[in-house]
Each structure stands twice: as C-alpha cells, then as structure tokens.
Design an enzyme around this catalytic site. Structure first.
Site, PDB file in Angstrom:
ATOM      1  N   LYS A   1      29.679 -11.703  -3.630  1.00 32.93           N
ATOM      2  CA  LYS A   1      28.269 -12.042  -3.889  1.00 32.93           C
ATOM      3  C   LYS A   1      27.406 -11.430  -2.798  1.00 32.93           C
ATOM      4  CE  LYS A   1      27.812 -15.707  -6.984  1.00 32.93           C
ATOM      5  NZ  LYS A   1      26.637 -15.715  -7.802  1.00 32.93           N
TER       6      LYS A   1
ATOM      7  N   ASP B   1      12.025 -39.525  -5.285  1.00 32.99           N
ATOM      8  CA  ASP B   1      13.464 -39.539  -4.977  1.00 32.99           C
ATOM      9  C   ASP B   1      14.362 -39.833  -6.185  1.00 32.99           C
ATOM     10  OD1 ASP B   1      12.778 -39.090  -2.320  1.00 32.99           O
ATOM     11  OD2 ASP B   1      12.769 -41.229  -1.824  1.00 32.99           O
TER      12      ASP B   1
ATOM     13  N   GLU C   1      24.493 -21.619  -5.577  1.00 29.32           N
ATOM     14  CA  GLU C   1      25.930 -21.402  -5.415  1.00 29.32           C
ATOM     15  C   GLU C   1      26.642 -22.668  -4.922  1.00 29.32           C
ATOM     16  OE1 GLU C   1      23.747 -18.882  -4.961  1.00 29.32           O
ATOM     17  OE2 GLU C   1      24.667 -17.787  -6.611  1.00 29.32           O
TER      18      GLU C   1
ATOM     19  N   HIS D   1       7.221 -32.027   3.004  1.00 27.67           N
ATOM     20  CA  HIS D   1       6.274 -32.854   2.235  1.00 27.67           C
ATOM     21  C   HIS D   1       5.561 -32.106   1.122  1.00 27.67           C
ATOM     22  CE1 HIS D   1       7.085 -35.539   5.571  1.00 27.67           C
ATOM     23  NE2 HIS D   1       6.645 -36.504   4.799  1.00 27.67           N
TER      24      HIS D   1
ATOM     25  N   ARG E   1      15.107 -17.101  -3.698  1.00 26.58           N
ATOM     26  CA  ARG E   1      16.168 -16.276  -4.265  1.00 26.58           C
ATOM     27  C   ARG E   1      15.763 -14.799  -4.294  1.00 26.58           C
ATOM     28  NH1 ARG E   1      20.857 -16.526  -6.831  1.00 26.58           N
ATOM     29  NH2 ARG E   1      20.967 -18.756  -7.105  1.00 26.58           N
TER      30      ARG E   1
ATOM     31  N   GLU F   1      18.240 -33.870   2.199  1.00 25.54           N
ATOM     32  CA  GLU F   1      17.820 -34.208   3.563  1.00 25.54           C
ATOM     33  C   GLU F   1      18.758 -35.267   4.157  1.00 25.54           C
ATOM     34  OE1 GLU F   1      14.042 -36.226   3.640  1.00 25.54           O
ATOM     35  OE2 GLU F   1      14.562 -37.544   2.010  1.00 25.54           O
TER      36      GLU F   1
ATOM     37  N   ARG G   1      21.139 -12.323   1.862  1.00 24.56           N
ATOM     38  CA  ARG G   1      21.212 -13.468   2.764  1.00 24.56           C
ATOM     39  C   ARG G   1      21.723 -14.718   2.048  1.00 24.56           C
ATOM     40  NH1 ARG G   1      15.415 -12.377   5.685  1.00 24.56           N
ATOM     41  NH2 ARG G   1      16.257 -11.202   7.434  1.00 24.56           N
TER      42      ARG G   1
ATOM     43  N   ARG H   1       5.981 -33.622  -2.152  1.00 25.47           N
ATOM     44  CA  ARG H   1       5.298 -34.858  -2.564  1.00 25.47           C
ATOM     45  C   ARG H   1       3.937 -34.579  -3.200  1.00 25.47           C
ATOM     46  NH1 ARG H   1       6.970 -38.908   1.618  1.00 25.47           N
ATOM     47  NH2 ARG H   1       4.813 -39.493   1.827  1.00 25.47           N
TER      48      ARG H   1
END
Ligand code: ADP
Ligand code: F6P
Length: 320
Positions: free
Chosen positions: A215, A128, A188, A251, A155, A224, A163, A254
């Site tokens: 765009k 974090d 963006e 996860h 991307r 989160e 999208r 992690r």
C-alpha cells in the site's frame, strides 16, 4: 394538564440541539403550553436565567449548529441542596415540567428532578452516540459528516505523499464515531475502546500493509483518549515504510449546520417529549429504535447495555 414547560441543553453541545429546542417550543405553544428557555443547562436553573419563548424566538435556528440556549456543565448539580434551589427557582417561574437535551449525565439530573416532583423528559443530544435507549443521538450524523469530509481530504494528501495518517476523532468512551468514519472513508485500521489498543499490533499491521500488500498510503482512525497520536505517528515513521502524520479533528466535530437526518431526528424527538409531558409522564428518555421513535424510563435506559456493534466491526474487517 401541564401549562408551562422549560427546555434546556446540557453537557457537550451537538448540532441539532437547536432543532430540538425549536420542535419542543413550537409544538408546546401550538398546544397552548407556555415555554421557557433555560440558559446554560442546569446552571440556568440555579442562576434563574430564564427566557420566555414565543414562536419567533425559534425562527432561523433549525439550520444552525450549537445551541441557542447555551450549554454548560454544573458538577454541583448532583448535590441535593443545589437541586432544591433549582426547583425553588423553577416553581417561582411557574415551570411545571422540563425537557433536557443532553447526554447520560444530563439524564441523571433529569431523573433527580423528576423524583422531586418536576416531570422531566431527556432527549439524547451528543455527537458521541453513547447513550443507551436509542440507536442514534442528535448530532452524531452531523459529526460523522464532518469526520468523513475531513478524512477524505486527508486521504488526498496522504496518497500523494505515500503517508500514513493517524486521525483522532471524538466519541468520549464510545467508538461509534471512529467506526462509522472508518467504514465510510475506507480506512485501513480502526482503533476504539471496543477494539482495544495494542501499539505493537498497530505497527505490525502497518508494516504488513506497507511491505506485503504494498500500500502506498494508509489511514488509521483512532478514538480519542486511547493514545498519544503524535507519538504513534513518530513511531510509524521510525518503524514502518510509511511516513506518519497525526491529525486531531477536535472540536470542529461539534460544530456545523446539522444534517437533514439530525434535523429530522431532533424534530421527531422534540415532538415525542412534548407529547409525553402532556400525558403527565416524567423520568423518561426518548430514543429511536429501528427507526421508530420510542421512550422508556431513564433508569431502565441507563441500566441497559448498548446495542452491539459486532456486525459493523466485522463489516470493517471484511472491507479492508
Ligand atoms: P452529558 O450530559 O453530555 O453526559 P455530563 O456528564 O458532563 O454531560 O453531565 C452534564 C451535567 O449533568 C453535569 O454537569 C451535571 O450538571 C448533570 N449531572 C451529571 N451527572 C449527574 C448526576 N449523577 N446527578 C445529577 N446531575 C448530574
Ligand atoms: O461529549 C461530547 C464531547 O465532545 C466528547 O466527544 C469529548 O470527549 C468531550 O465532549 C470534550 O469536552 P469539552 O468540550 O469539555 O472539551
């Protein structure tokens, strides 16, 4: 002179924790200090799950994600009677001092033990990057690499299908993982606890990007615990020119083999922890500040505000 130390990993695991365990173990052994690995964080102190470590026990773990010792959360460790039981178990095992790799909660546990006579040193281990007293935590760089690899892939498909991808990344209540990912991936929009969240503004910005800037696709990185990203993606589809999709990285962030940066950081911090314990110092945490390894009392670190990221938010705005 300290003769036997323990090492444990606590809280959410982070890539590079193994490198820290290895550094603490090897450097202590090379100084004639015995090392005990404590399984599953503070729970291992309570349950007496100890493992005597020799140099081979930390072979082949430098490049491994997770933590060889296991990690856990033990909420009842805040209770004095539980701490006393842990101290009795440590004394029975001959553990005189302890290195704790974890987040700020784990630091508080380390401070409590130090106040009761067991010198503890905290190493910042969490993806974090939310721990005061250091510019970077062990695991952040690897998690960032995972985020960047995944967002780059999103991307690709996002641009093929015109999208808007909303990508939720971890970070608990800290926006660093989102901010660094957003800058590194050319997103963006970035939404973090530091930017605040206003759904109408996000939709308005996306309408502007779709209509005025024309765009063809957009990436929104969001920390989160801020909003329901699936619901936001549906609104993007309904209220903007983009078709919205949400991805929660979860996860996966992690795990993975730690980057060289995290291996270096963990090795340097592990070295500092052993040096401090050999000097008879406890209740300190180790950090890297302006690329120098340093330490300070845990209570001082916990009382400090984290370094401002304003310059990075400004950079993000200037790059969009
Ligand atoms: P992190 O260390 O990643 O911040 P947590 O906040 O979950 O993760 O803390 C890890 C563990 O540290 C807790 O499960 C608990 O055992 C111990 N801990 C947390 N806060 C305290 C506290 N105030 N006093 C003593 N121990 C604590
Ligand atoms: O502190 C690390 C972290 O991965 C946070 O980013 C996240 O909010 C939390 O731990 C998730 O915890 P758990 O592993 O209990 O789901």
């Amino acid at each position: 002179m300290v003769r036997k130390i323990g090492v444990l990993t606590s809280g959410g695991d982070a890539p590079g924790m193994n490198a820290a365990i290895r550094a603490v173990t090897r450097i202590a052994l090379n100084n004639g200090i015995e090392v005990v690995g404590v399984h599953n964080g503070y729970r291992g102190l309570l349950e007496g799950t100890f493992e005597s470590m020799d140099r081979r026990d930390v072979s082949d773990i430098l490049d491994r994600g997770g933590t060889k010792l296991g990690s856990a959360r033990l909420p009842e460790f805040k209770e004095p009677e539980i701490q006393e039981k842990c101290i009795r178990n440590m004394k029975r095992e001959g553990i005189e001092a302890l290195v704790v790799v974890g987040g700020d909660g784990s630091y508080r546990g380390a401070l409590a033990l130090t106040k009761q006579g067991i010198n503890c040193i905290g190493l910042p281990g969490t993806i974090d990057n939310d721990i005061p007293g250091t510019d970077f935590t062990i695991g952040f760089d690897t998690a960032l690499r995972t985020c960047v690899e995944n967002v780059d892939k999103l991307r690709d498909t996002s641009s093929s299908h015109h999208r808007c991808h909303i990508v939720e990344v971890m970070g608990n209540h800290c926006g660093d993982l989102a901010l660094y990912t957003a800058i590194s991936c050319g997103a963006e929009l970035v939404v973090t606890p530091e930017t605040g969240y206003n759904e109408l503004e996000v939709l308005e910005k996306l309408r502007y990007l779709g209509d005025a800037v024309r765009k063809k696709h957009a990436i929104v990185i969001i920390s989160e615990k801020i909003c329901d990203v699936d619901a936001l993606a549906r609104k993007v589809s309904q209220q903007t020119n983009f078709s919205g999709r949400a991805t929660v990285l979860g996860h996966i962030q992690r795990g993975g083999s730690p980057t060289a940066t995290d291996r270096m950081l963990a090795s340097r911090m592990g070295e500092k922890a052993v040096d401090l314990l050999m000097e008879g110092i406890g209740g300190h945490c180790v950090g890297i500040i302006e690329n120098q390894i340093s330490s300070m009392p845990i209570d001082e670190a916990l009382g400090r505000p984290r370094a401002s990221r304003k310059h990075l938010y400004r950079l993000f705005d200037r790059l969009v």
